[in-house]
Scaffold this motif. Sequence first.
Motif, PDB file in Angstrom:
ATOM      1  N   SER A 162       0.852  -1.014  -0.096  1.00  8.30           N
ATOM      2  CA  SER A 162       0.184   0.090  -0.226  1.00  8.30           C
ATOM      3  C   SER A 162       0.744   1.198   0.002  1.00  8.30           C
ATOM      4  O   SER A 162       0.552   2.267  -0.683  1.00  8.30           O
ATOM      5  N   LYS A 163       1.834   1.220   0.702  1.00 10.05           N
ATOM      6  CA  LYS A 163       2.896   2.461   0.740  1.00 10.05           C
ATOM      7  C   LYS A 163       3.455   2.516  -0.575  1.00 10.05           C
ATOM      8  O   LYS A 163       3.553   3.736  -0.968  1.00 10.05           O
ATOM      9  N   GLY A 170      -3.100   5.517  -6.517  1.00  9.42           N
ATOM     10  CA  GLY A 170      -4.515   4.748  -6.487  1.00  9.42           C
ATOM     11  C   GLY A 170      -4.789   4.562  -5.055  1.00  9.42           C
ATOM     12  O   GLY A 170      -6.180   4.386  -4.930  1.00  9.42           O
ATOM     13  N   VAL A 171      -3.969   4.327  -4.295  1.00 13.58           N
ATOM     14  CA  VAL A 171      -4.122   4.344  -2.761  1.00 13.58           C
ATOM     15  C   VAL A 171      -4.054   5.659  -2.244  1.00 13.58           C
ATOM     16  O   VAL A 171      -3.226   6.465  -2.312  1.00 13.58           O
ATOM     17  N   SER A 172      -5.261   6.239  -1.593  1.00  8.35           N
ATOM     18  CA  SER A 172      -5.261   7.406  -1.134  1.00  8.35           C
ATOM     19  C   SER A 172      -5.122   7.504   0.300  1.00  8.35           C
ATOM     20  O   SER A 172      -4.744   8.437   1.178  1.00  8.35           O
ATOM     21  N   LYS A 173      -5.458   6.356   0.989  1.00 11.59           N
ATOM     22  CA  LYS A 173      -5.492   6.090   2.526  1.00 11.59           C
ATOM     23  C   LYS A 173      -4.756   4.986   3.037  1.00 11.59           C
ATOM     24  O   LYS A 173      -5.358   3.764   2.381  1.00 11.59           O
ATOM     25  N   ASN A 192       0.856   4.333  -2.773  1.00 10.97           N
ATOM     26  CA  ASN A 192       0.066   5.427  -2.100  1.00 10.97           C
ATOM     27  C   ASN A 192       0.391   6.668  -3.271  1.00 10.97           C
ATOM     28  O   ASN A 192       1.305   6.814  -3.631  1.00 10.97           O
ATOM     29  N   ASN A 193      -0.719   7.222  -3.201  1.00 13.25           N
ATOM     30  CA  ASN A 193      -0.934   8.153  -4.363  1.00 13.25           C
ATOM     31  C   ASN A 193      -0.788   7.949  -5.698  1.00 13.25           C
ATOM     32  O   ASN A 193      -0.849   8.643  -6.681  1.00 13.25           O
TER      33      ASN A 193
END
Length: 452
Positions: A64-65, A71-74, A68-69
């Motif tokens: 996820s990291k 497509g993963v916003s949080k 991040n940014n």
Amino acid sequence: MKTKHYNVFVIGSGIAGKTVAETCAKNKLTVGITDNREYGGTCANRGCDPKKVMLQFSALLEQSKRLNNLGVSKLPEINWKQVQNFKTEFTQKVPVSTEEHLKKLNIDLYHQSPVFISENKIIVEGITITANYFVIATGQIPRTLNIKGKKYLETSDAILDLEKVPKSASFIGAGYIGMEFATMLAVLGCNVTVFEYADSALLNFDSFLVEKLIAKMEKLGVAFIFNAEVAAIEKRTKNIRIKYTINGSKKRHKSRHVFNTGGRVPSISTLKLENANVDFDERGIIVNDFLQSKTNKKVYACGDVSNLSLPLTPLSGLQGSIVSENIINGNKKEFQFPLVPSTVFTQPNLSTVGLSEAEAKNRYKKVLIFKGDAQEWFNAKKGNEDTYAYKILANERTGEIVGAHILGHEANENINLLTVAINNKMTVSEFKRMIFTYPSYSNDLKYMLANK
């Protein structure tokens, strides 16, 4: 003192011992079994299985990291208590189900480490037991580090039961266990330091890939201190202090937990094998090709405790099957080392099978070496991965693949394809003609074999 006799008595209830016990019982032999810990062995209770359950959460966070940014916003929040509860769902039922299964086969169960008093006699739970054959399948335990204050060292068992992710942790030893848990805790926000007496980690793996893995783990927040000789461990108010030296220079380091990940040794010290005339060395009980003690024909050893084994669950199961057959039918089946793939479940995974580069060059006159970085390839870029590399070896004369080493997101699965290839003596050209799904990490293997 009460006495009892069995056709077969098994010491250890992991996959090796359990296999022997159930197979012999199904063949109408009287069987007893004992374990000084919960039934089911290391892997299912406090080893590979629960470890893998926990590692997937740090893998999710690390992925996820990376995204991040993109497509993963949080970023997801890892609830450690829930992780532990989920892990426990797998482990808590193992001892009960194992015992119930063995009891249904009319196997007598004991719960103590036995002591040999002669070549075919032990004492366990105050009972003197004789048997036609004893099978030792006690596995391995953490190596004792003979340093001052060693009582403050914890083992991987403690990591599996951590109530929360600690602020800081240190690992003494950069082998499988240390590297895997160091990665996990670092991703989860722990300040991690790894101490290693050698000048690198994972000495049995390809150095080209190990160097890249170390660099990746450093990016994830793991600090490495190589060529370190730990001299003492001291308990402070909140922290544990490590005293160590590098090239004669004395240094100190502190963290909330210090874990002994300095390797494992055969679990035989309490058995009093000398009373049974059973020879052993630092690798384990010395056995012949039938997995029978060379000095006491009434004793067999299988799994990690045998000197003809590796600490891998599938190999333990295989050896348990061989010992069973030899007890039931007489010594007819010899153990021969199969081709065994191995993986370090770091982020990313590091996997190996077959010959190392040095071994290949020693065996063959000319070796084809397919080696390179693949972080610019599609599969790496789609996951925003910065670490993806490989080294695959082939005998130049025949073209057969003889060794493979992969560092990457799906290395633990891809190595199985290469294991099949080596087992079937596939050539590089034959492997490259195979059709795999696209775009998959498996398909990348064919591109790897086109890059020297």
